[in-house]
Scaffold this motif. Structure first.
Motif, PDB file in Angstrom:
ATOM      1  N   ARG A  61       0.831  -1.202   0.000  1.00 41.08           N
ATOM      2  CA  ARG A  61       0.000   0.000   0.000  1.00 41.08           C
ATOM      3  C   ARG A  61       0.868   1.256   0.000  1.00 41.08           C
ATOM      4  O   ARG A  61       1.862   1.332   0.735  1.00 41.08           O
ATOM      5  CB  ARG A  61      -0.897   0.049   1.241  1.00 41.08           C
ATOM      6  CG  ARG A  61      -1.964  -1.023   1.352  1.00 41.08           C
ATOM      7  CD  ARG A  61      -2.693  -0.882   2.675  1.00 41.08           C
ATOM      8  NE  ARG A  61      -3.877  -1.733   2.784  1.00 41.08           N
ATOM      9  CZ  ARG A  61      -3.870  -2.944   3.342  1.00 41.08           C
ATOM     10  NH1 ARG A  61      -2.737  -3.446   3.842  1.00 41.08           N
ATOM     11  NH2 ARG A  61      -4.983  -3.654   3.406  1.00 41.08           N
ATOM     12  N   GLU A  69      -8.295   3.612   2.075  1.00 42.61           N
ATOM     13  CA  GLU A  69      -8.992   2.418   2.548  1.00 42.61           C
ATOM     14  C   GLU A  69      -9.701   2.665   3.873  1.00 42.61           C
ATOM     15  O   GLU A  69     -10.813   2.175   4.096  1.00 42.61           O
ATOM     16  CB  GLU A  69      -8.008   1.256   2.680  1.00 42.61           C
ATOM     17  CG  GLU A  69      -7.547   0.690   1.347  1.00 42.61           C
ATOM     18  CD  GLU A  69      -6.762  -0.595   1.505  1.00 42.61           C
ATOM     19  OE1 GLU A  69      -7.126  -1.413   2.380  1.00 42.61           O
ATOM     20  OE2 GLU A  69      -5.794  -0.791   0.744  1.00 42.61           O
ATOM     21  N   ILE A  70      -9.064   3.427   4.754  1.00 38.25           N
ATOM     22  CA  ILE A  70      -9.702   3.718   6.040  1.00 38.25           C
ATOM     23  C   ILE A  70     -10.806   4.758   5.875  1.00 38.25           C
ATOM     24  O   ILE A  70     -11.890   4.633   6.458  1.00 38.25           O
ATOM     25  CB  ILE A  70      -8.654   4.187   7.063  1.00 38.25           C
ATOM     26  CG1 ILE A  70      -7.665   3.063   7.359  1.00 38.25           C
ATOM     27  CG2 ILE A  70      -9.329   4.650   8.350  1.00 38.25           C
ATOM     28  CD1 ILE A  70      -8.282   1.816   7.962  1.00 38.25           C
ATOM     29  N   VAL A  73     -14.306   3.518   4.686  1.00 37.65           N
ATOM     30  CA  VAL A  73     -15.215   2.850   5.626  1.00 37.65           C
ATOM     31  C   VAL A  73     -15.539   3.767   6.815  1.00 37.65           C
ATOM     32  O   VAL A  73     -16.108   3.308   7.814  1.00 37.65           O
ATOM     33  CB  VAL A  73     -14.625   1.514   6.122  1.00 37.65           C
ATOM     34  CG1 VAL A  73     -14.450   0.546   4.957  1.00 37.65           C
ATOM     35  CG2 VAL A  73     -13.303   1.716   6.860  1.00 37.65           C
ATOM     36  N   ASP A  96     -15.948  -4.012   9.595  1.00 36.94           N
ATOM     37  CA  ASP A  96     -14.676  -3.685   8.945  1.00 36.94           C
ATOM     38  C   ASP A  96     -13.469  -4.020   9.819  1.00 36.94           C
ATOM     39  O   ASP A  96     -12.341  -3.624   9.508  1.00 36.94           O
ATOM     40  CB  ASP A  96     -14.641  -2.195   8.581  1.00 36.94           C
ATOM     41  CG  ASP A  96     -15.699  -1.824   7.566  1.00 36.94           C
ATOM     42  OD1 ASP A  96     -15.803  -2.530   6.552  1.00 36.94           O
ATOM     43  OD2 ASP A  96     -16.437  -0.844   7.793  1.00 36.94           O
ATOM     44  N   LEU A  99     -10.416  -5.542   7.969  1.00 35.40           N
ATOM     45  CA  LEU A  99      -9.651  -4.543   7.234  1.00 35.40           C
ATOM     46  C   LEU A  99      -8.742  -3.769   8.177  1.00 35.40           C
ATOM     47  O   LEU A  99      -7.559  -3.533   7.875  1.00 35.40           O
ATOM     48  CB  LEU A  99     -10.595  -3.575   6.515  1.00 35.40           C
ATOM     49  CG  LEU A  99      -9.920  -2.342   5.893  1.00 35.40           C
ATOM     50  CD1 LEU A  99      -9.018  -2.748   4.739  1.00 35.40           C
ATOM     51  CD2 LEU A  99     -10.975  -1.327   5.437  1.00 35.40           C
ATOM     52  N   ASP A 102      -5.776  -5.812   9.170  1.00 29.92           N
ATOM     53  CA  ASP A 102      -4.845  -5.959   8.049  1.00 29.92           C
ATOM     54  C   ASP A 102      -4.035  -4.684   7.831  1.00 29.92           C
ATOM     55  O   ASP A 102      -2.813  -4.740   7.658  1.00 29.92           O
ATOM     56  CB  ASP A 102      -5.626  -6.310   6.779  1.00 29.92           C
ATOM     57  CG  ASP A 102      -4.700  -6.553   5.601  1.00 29.92           C
ATOM     58  OD1 ASP A 102      -3.792  -7.394   5.719  1.00 29.92           O
ATOM     59  OD2 ASP A 102      -4.867  -5.881   4.568  1.00 29.92           O
ATOM     60  N   VAL A 103      -4.689  -3.528   7.853  1.00 33.85           N
ATOM     61  CA  VAL A 103      -3.983  -2.267   7.602  1.00 33.85           C
ATOM     62  C   VAL A 103      -2.999  -1.968   8.727  1.00 33.85           C
ATOM     63  O   VAL A 103      -1.836  -1.607   8.477  1.00 33.85           O
ATOM     64  CB  VAL A 103      -4.992  -1.108   7.439  1.00 33.85           C
ATOM     65  CG1 VAL A 103      -4.266   0.237   7.416  1.00 33.85           C
ATOM     66  CG2 VAL A 103      -5.803  -1.280   6.157  1.00 33.85           C
ATOM     67  N   ASP A 106      -0.061  -4.313   8.553  1.00 29.39           N
ATOM     68  CA  ASP A 106       0.739  -4.015   7.366  1.00 29.39           C
ATOM     69  C   ASP A 106       1.621  -2.796   7.620  1.00 29.39           C
ATOM     70  O   ASP A 106       2.826  -2.795   7.311  1.00 29.39           O
ATOM     71  CB  ASP A 106      -0.193  -3.772   6.179  1.00 29.39           C
ATOM     72  CG  ASP A 106       0.536  -3.774   4.836  1.00 29.39           C
ATOM     73  OD1 ASP A 106       1.549  -4.493   4.720  1.00 29.39           O
ATOM     74  OD2 ASP A 106       0.096  -3.063   3.920  1.00 29.39           O
ATOM     75  N   ALA A 202      -8.664 -12.904  11.443  1.00 19.81           N
ATOM     76  CA  ALA A 202      -8.182 -11.688  10.797  1.00 19.81           C
ATOM     77  C   ALA A 202      -6.678 -11.509  11.005  1.00 19.81           C
ATOM     78  O   ALA A 202      -5.965 -11.065  10.099  1.00 19.81           O
ATOM     79  CB  ALA A 202      -8.936 -10.473  11.339  1.00 19.81           C
ATOM     80  N   GLY A 206      -4.012 -11.238   8.188  1.00 21.39           N
ATOM     81  CA  GLY A 206      -3.313  -9.962   8.092  1.00 21.39           C
ATOM     82  C   GLY A 206      -1.817 -10.076   8.253  1.00 21.39           C
ATOM     83  O   GLY A 206      -1.043  -9.439   7.534  1.00 21.39           O
TER      84      GLY A 206
END
Length: 429
Positions: A61, A69-70, A73, A96, A99, A102-103, A106, A202, A206
């Motif tokens: 990313r 992405e944040i 949502v 969410d 997500l 994962d973010v 990451d 998750a 992730g």
């Protein structure tokens, strides 16, 4: 609450919050500014610098994609650094949560840390330091820590200095990240409308092969490390301010000490609210200052109990004399039954009301896990420990703490200590 330790050492703690429609995700790393001197003398400010830098992009990313992405949502993504911890967190709708996990994972574990991003973010951090230098209370807090803690690892500002940040290299940042930002030194805390099983799913997705990233071989030295009481217990910073800003205090008990709750009660009685001794005496009865309060900071090996007052320069001597009298009175006589009851009630209310949303619950989980506290203990146990504090507990602690020489830092229109009122120079010995 549920807790799982994954094979790579990552600790996952979750709490289902009834009635919530959101999830708060926090990846807590057991690293802060206190870990920088022991790692590399050139790394002062590295933890805070990385807090900024890791959002500049990962292998999957770009910085813009992370933000998009944040935002898509309606979530919130941010981070903060303390002297002992760093937390990267997201607050999103419950659906969410994967997500967010994962973010956050990451960003923390797979940041690119490109040299051009280091150069770009350096200017941002330097601007933040300049903003701190415009705030007398921020400067005062840093000066007080430097004076009280000296060469102790907890001394020095979290953000580093202009000099250290200006000289920070991509290599130092990359080595600091590789040594500390690994699953074995991390806690993933999630609170909200979630199940533990869903969070584990998750996390596995992730983290992927990063679950065993790094060996986490570096550990913070253990044991209690007490700072040496400085020979000069008074620091003065000349600043053209309308008010004089004073902070004074002493080293105190660490957060794992059995007397920690007694210290919270002591600080609350001293200056923790509008019914406190300092507020009533300094503001209500004498009108010496608008802002006066006490605070505690608890670390893994020591604590700090401090008092702040901001007043007109011509009133600084009188205010300092009142502070000295109040500390001496507590050291000699402890607290009354009425004060004890009010302080315990205030702390109970602050504990419970402070845990009303998913973000605060997530922080509660993450901090407790990093502190190594018994995961079976819940809020009721914390409240019970507050209720168990007695007058004698507080009196003994006050006598012990205030027998220690008091250190004081001042920011205001004073060229040096000779310009300060006699009452203040007497307080700091």
């Amino acid at each position: 609450m549920a807790r799982t330790v994954l094979p790579g050492g990552l600790r996952v703690v979750t709490e289902h919050v009834a009635g919530a429609r959101s999830a708060s995700v926090g990846l807590w790393v057991d690293v802060g500014s206190r870990d920088e001197p022991g790692f590399d003398p050139a790394s002062r400010g590295a933890a805070h610098f990385l807090e900024h830098l890791l959002f500049k992009g990962t292998r999957r990313r770009s910085a813009q994609q992370i933000a998009e992405e944040i935002d898509a949502v309606g979530g919130d993504l941010n981070a903060f650094t303390t002297k002992e911890h760093t937390c990267f967190y997201a607050h999103v709708l419950d659906s969410d949560m994967p997500l967010a996990v994962d973010v956050v994972c990451d960003v923390v574990l797979d940041g690119v840390m490109a040299p051009e991003d280091v150069a770009l973010e350096r200017d941002v951090v330097l601007s933040e330091i300049a903003g701190r230098d415009d705030d007398p209370e921020d400067l005062l807090a840093d000066d007080f820590d430097d004076l009280l803690l000296g060469d102790h690892p907890l001394g020095g500002p979290v953000v580093g200095s202009e000099e250290s940040v200006a000289e920070m290299t991509p290599d130092v940042l990359a080595r600091f990240h590789a040594a500390h930002y690994v699953p074995s030194r991390s806690v993933l805390a999630v609170a909200g409308n979630v199940t533990h099983a869903a969070v584990l799913d998750a996390v596995t997705a992730g983290f992927g092969d990063r679950l065993t990233l790094g060996d986490g071989s570096w550990t913070r030295p253990g044991g209690v490390v007490r700072p040496q009481v400085p020979a000069d217990r008074l620091a003065v910073r000349e600043d053209d301010t309308e008010q004089a800003h004073l902070m004074l205090g002493v080293p105190s008990v660490r957060r794992s000490d059995p007397r920690w709750e007694a210290q919270l009660v002591l600080s609350t009685v001293l200056g923790g609210g509008t019914s406190s001794r300092l507020f009533q005496e300094v503001r209500e009865r004498r009108g010496l200052a608008y802002s006066v309060y006490s605070s505690t900071a608890g670390y893994s090996d020591l604590g700090v109990l401090s008092v702040y007052v901001g007043c007109a320069p011509e009133r600084l001597g009188t205010a300092a004399g009142v502070l000295r009298t109040q500390l001496a009175d507590l050291a000699r006589g402890g607290v009354t039954e009425a004060e004890l009851a009010r302080a315990r009630g205030q702390l109970r209310g602050e504990y419970v009301l402070g845990l009303e949303d998913t973000s605060s619950r997530m922080s509660w989980l993450g901090r407790r896990e990093l502190d190594g506290r018994d995961s079976s203990l819940d809020l009721a146990d914390s409240l019970a420990r507050i209720d168990a504090v007695t007058r004698s507990d507080v009196a003994e602690l006050a006598a012990d703490l205030f027998a220690t020489p008091v250190s004081a830092a001042v920011v205001g229109p004073y060229a040096d200590a000779d310009d300060l009122p006699d009452e203040l120079r007497e307080v700091a010995g």
